[in-house]
Design an enzyme around this catalytic site. Structure first.
Site, PDB file in Angstrom:
ATOM      1  N   GLU A  81       0.709  -1.262  -0.001  1.00 53.70           N
ATOM      2  CA  GLU A  81      -0.187  -0.687  -0.279  1.00 53.70           C
ATOM      3  C   GLU A  81       0.723   1.605   0.291  1.00 53.70           C
ATOM      4  OE1 GLU A  81      -2.274  -0.442   3.404  1.00 53.70           O
ATOM      5  OE2 GLU A  81      -4.127  -2.034   1.915  1.00 53.70           O
ATOM      6  N   GLU A 112       7.406 -22.527   8.066  1.00 53.77           N
ATOM      7  CA  GLU A 112       7.793 -21.350   9.014  1.00 53.77           C
ATOM      8  C   GLU A 112       8.506 -21.339  10.066  1.00 53.77           C
ATOM      9  OE1 GLU A 112       4.966 -21.407  13.190  1.00 53.77           O
ATOM     10  OE2 GLU A 112       3.723 -20.669  11.292  1.00 53.77           O
TER      11      GLU A 112
END
Length: 268
Positions: A81, A112
């Site tokens: 953004e 992960e």
């Protein structure tokens, strides 16, 4: 004080399946209302990290977010953004997620848990001591994130983190930790809820305050935003009408000519 994962502790609520829809929604909202207060307690930590990021970006460095699952997605969201909002290049703020881009939409099993992949992912971007790396992990224990920050420290790269547990391995690995302790989740262990909301709020603060300090906002307006759709073009026209006291048709014409609100103001 020892390390206790409050994000994994039992919810304050039980028998959720017996609650009415209205009670479920009200109770989730009740928990959500505590998040902003938890973030408020971390403002000194958030300010410190923001100042570090701003300095590095002023010197030509970049900001990297690195996380797994929800945390990784939130970092990518914030990074993605920045270009449309502030007109910066796509290479200035970069979000990385364990398991690569396919993990944005679909969880990649055990990604992960790697203690080497995070540093490899950063090396793809020629990471250096000019940059800042912020690890995001609600638990504060994600191996992909913790191990990456440890290597960054050895490489003289400034490290920060956003976590929702106190005294976690991630906080200890980060030079500038942010700990937002939101407590147990409404659904036990579902850290996409309050912890995710807290992380989003902190990321908003980090990137927005940094971009303002870098001169990417004028007054309170996004003068460098990319004019990538009709809504943003209309917003740009309204900004110019107000700032320069001109007709909308004139503002539209100038915006087409110069391509950004800032350039119109500079050249008018």
């Amino acid at each position: 004080m020892g390390f206790i994962k409050t994000t994994e502790q039992d919810s304050y609520y039980d028998h959720l399946e017996e609650m009415s829809t209205s009670d479920l929604i009200q109770n989730i909202n009740k928990e959500d209302q505590t998040v902003a207060l938890a973030v408020q307690k971390s403002i000194p930590q958030i300010s410190l990290l923001t100042e570090q990021i701003t300095e590095k970006l002023k010197e030509g460095g970049r900001l990297f977010y690195i996380g797994a699952g929800t945390s990784g997605r939130l970092g990518i969201l914030d990074a993605s953004e920045c270009p449309p909002t502030f007109g910066v290049s796509h290479g200035l703020v970069i979000g990385l997620i364990a398991g690569g881009d396919s993990a944005i939409r679909k969880a990649v099993e055990f990604a992960e848990d790697s203690v080497t992949q995070g540093w490899k992912d950063l090396q793809e971007y020629d990471i250096s001591s000019k940059d800042v790396v912020v690890g995001i992990a609600a638990s504060g224990t994600t191996p992909y994130v913790v191990s990456t920050l440890e290597v960054c420290n050895q490489q003289n790269i400034i490290t920060g983190c956003i976590t929702c547990n106190e005294n976690s391995p991630l906080s200890k690995a980060a030079q500038f930790p942010i700990e937002v302790v939101v407590g147990p989740e409404f659904v036990t262990g579902s850290s996409r809820m309050k912890a995710g909301t807290a992380q989003k709020m902190v990321l908003n603060m980090l990137s927005t305050a940094t971009m303002i300090k870098l001169g990417r906002v004028k007054g309170n307006k996004m003068v460098d935003m990319q004019l990538s759709n009709d809504k943003l073009v209309d917003r740009g026209i309204r900004m110019l009408v107000k700032e320069l006291d001109i007709e909308p048709s004139k503002a539209s014409e100038l915006l087409k000519k110069y391509g950004s609100v800032r350039k119109v103001i500079q050249n008018y």
